[in-house]
Design a protein around this motif. Structure first.
Motif, PDB file in Angstrom:
ATOM      1  N   UNK A  66       0.837  -1.207   0.000  1.00  0.00           N
ATOM      2  CA  UNK A  66       0.000   0.000   0.000  1.00  0.00           C
ATOM      3  C   UNK A  66       0.870   1.256   0.000  1.00  0.00           C
ATOM      4  N   UNK A  67       1.910   1.255   0.813  1.00  0.00           N
ATOM      5  CA  UNK A  67       2.806   2.414   0.869  1.00  0.00           C
ATOM      6  C   UNK A  67       3.520   2.585  -0.474  1.00  0.00           C
ATOM      7  N   UNK A  68       3.998   1.468  -1.015  1.00  0.00           N
ATOM      8  CA  UNK A  68       4.716   1.496  -2.294  1.00  0.00           C
ATOM      9  C   UNK A  68       3.841   2.074  -3.403  1.00  0.00           C
ATOM     10  N   UNK A  69       2.566   1.682  -3.419  1.00  0.00           N
ATOM     11  CA  UNK A  69       1.649   2.144  -4.462  1.00  0.00           C
ATOM     12  C   UNK A  69       1.391   3.650  -4.378  1.00  0.00           C
ATOM     13  N   UNK A  70       1.495   4.211  -3.174  1.00  0.00           N
ATOM     14  CA  UNK A  70       1.199   5.634  -2.978  1.00  0.00           C
ATOM     15  C   UNK A  70       2.444   6.513  -3.085  1.00  0.00           C
ATOM     16  N   UNK A  72       5.385   6.751  -5.654  1.00  0.00           N
ATOM     17  CA  UNK A  72       6.115   6.350  -6.868  1.00  0.00           C
ATOM     18  C   UNK A  72       7.580   6.771  -6.853  1.00  0.00           C
ATOM     19  N   UNK A  73       7.965   7.599  -5.896  1.00  0.00           N
ATOM     20  CA  UNK A  73       9.360   8.044  -5.873  1.00  0.00           C
ATOM     21  C   UNK A  73      10.307   6.960  -5.356  1.00  0.00           C
ATOM     22  N   UNK A  74       9.753   5.869  -4.776  1.00  0.00           N
ATOM     23  CA  UNK A  74      10.630   4.755  -4.410  1.00  0.00           C
ATOM     24  C   UNK A  74       9.928   3.428  -4.657  1.00  0.00           C
ATOM     25  N   UNK A  75      10.737   2.377  -4.646  1.00  0.00           N
ATOM     26  CA  UNK A  75      10.216   1.023  -4.822  1.00  0.00           C
ATOM     27  C   UNK A  75      10.863   0.112  -3.794  1.00  0.00           C
ATOM     28  N   UNK A  76      10.110  -0.830  -3.281  1.00  0.00           N
ATOM     29  CA  UNK A  76      10.623  -1.724  -2.254  1.00  0.00           C
ATOM     30  C   UNK A  76      11.220  -2.991  -2.869  1.00  0.00           C
ATOM     31  N   UNK A  77      12.351  -3.397  -2.330  1.00  0.00           N
ATOM     32  CA  UNK A  77      12.925  -4.701  -2.622  1.00  0.00           C
ATOM     33  C   UNK A  77      13.112  -5.416  -1.292  1.00  0.00           C
TER      34      UNK A  77
END
Length: 267
Positions: A66-70, A72-77
């Motif tokens: 949910x956080x990742x979707x909101x 766009x300036x970062x992405x989780x790995x």
């Protein structure tokens, strides 16, 4: 000579293409997302586990999605680690955030940067055999044995702190898995563990453990993300704002009901 001219022309065309691409990205505002490495688990259902397709999933993953979707300036790995190694990796700068239902305790706060926003509640209770009503508090464990799975957990911090402060009236032993921990209590090799009720209920379903939770709780805390104390302040502030948004709009409650079987949103 003609070959050399063709090479030069091709190089100029390539440079022009790169320049046009960069200009286009600048106009559209496209920026490559910053990669955030999350220290994750895999054997803590329903918070972290691999599904039937060997895909990492669970409550913690759903919140981070949910956080990742909101943002766009970062992405989780995700870097899957054993529980004790998550914090060691955070301290060494190998992961950027630790997400594993971490509770607050003063010893951890000396080493790691806690988020200011808790997201779920995590009260700890004594877990005993369902037919054992002789144990109602730590004080009733004199001469008995408590079984845990790790010295890195808050369960151990709370248990060991009480035991030290009261002259070590009970023994603490360890098992390598939750299944073996439950078996130790069932067989009588241990008398109790320290656990959260929703974990205990999961063990009763998964391992037929026949445990009950003793009331009241022996320790109350919310859960938090942890960050590197030297480098994590900016990321902490960003994720704090994101967690507050998810709590305020009811997303944490929805995910808690879906994954954890109840509303355990931190107040």
């Amino acid at each position: 000579m003609k070959a050399a001219q063709r090479i030069i022309a091709a190089a100029l065309a390539f440079a022009a293409a790169l320049s046009a691409s960069a200009a286009g990205n600048a106009k559209t505002g496209k920026v490559k997302p910053k990669e955030i490495i999350v220290g994750a688990g895999s054997d803590f259902r329903p918070e972290w586990y691999f599904d039937e397709n060997n895909k990492l999933t669970g409550f913690e993953k759903a919140v981070l999605d949910e956080i990742d979707a909101r943002h766009p300036e970062f992405t989780f790995r995700y870097r899957v680690l054993d529980f004790p190694n998550i914090l060691l990796s955070l301290e060494a700068g190998k992961v950027d955030v630790a997400a594993f239902q971490f509770e607050y305790n003063p010893e951890r706060a000396q080493k790691y940067l806690y988020s200011a926003v808790g997201y779920t509640t995590y009260p700890l209770h004594l877990g005993v055999r369902e037919d054992d009503f002789s144990i109602n508090s730590f004080a009733d464990l004199k001469g008995k044995t408590v079984v845990l799975t790790s010295t890195a957990s808050n369960d151990y911090y709370v248990t060991n702190k009480w035991n030290e402060e009261h002259g070590r009236p009970f023994k603490i032993i360890f098992e390598s898995t939750f299944a073996l921990m439950c078996e130790a209590i069932a067989s009588g090799r241990a008398d109790a563990t320290v656990i959260m009720i929703r974990e205990l209920e999961g063990f009763n379903r998964e391992y037929d453990a026949h445990l009950r939770a003793v009331q009241p709780a022996v320790y109350n805390s919310d859960t938090y993300y942890l960050f590197n104390k030297r480098t994590g302040a900016e990321l902490r502030d960003t994720l704090d704002a994101a967690l507050k948004e998810l709590k305020d709009d009811g997303t944490i409650k929805r995910l808690s009901l879906e994954w954890l079987g109840g509303d355990f949103t931190a107040k």
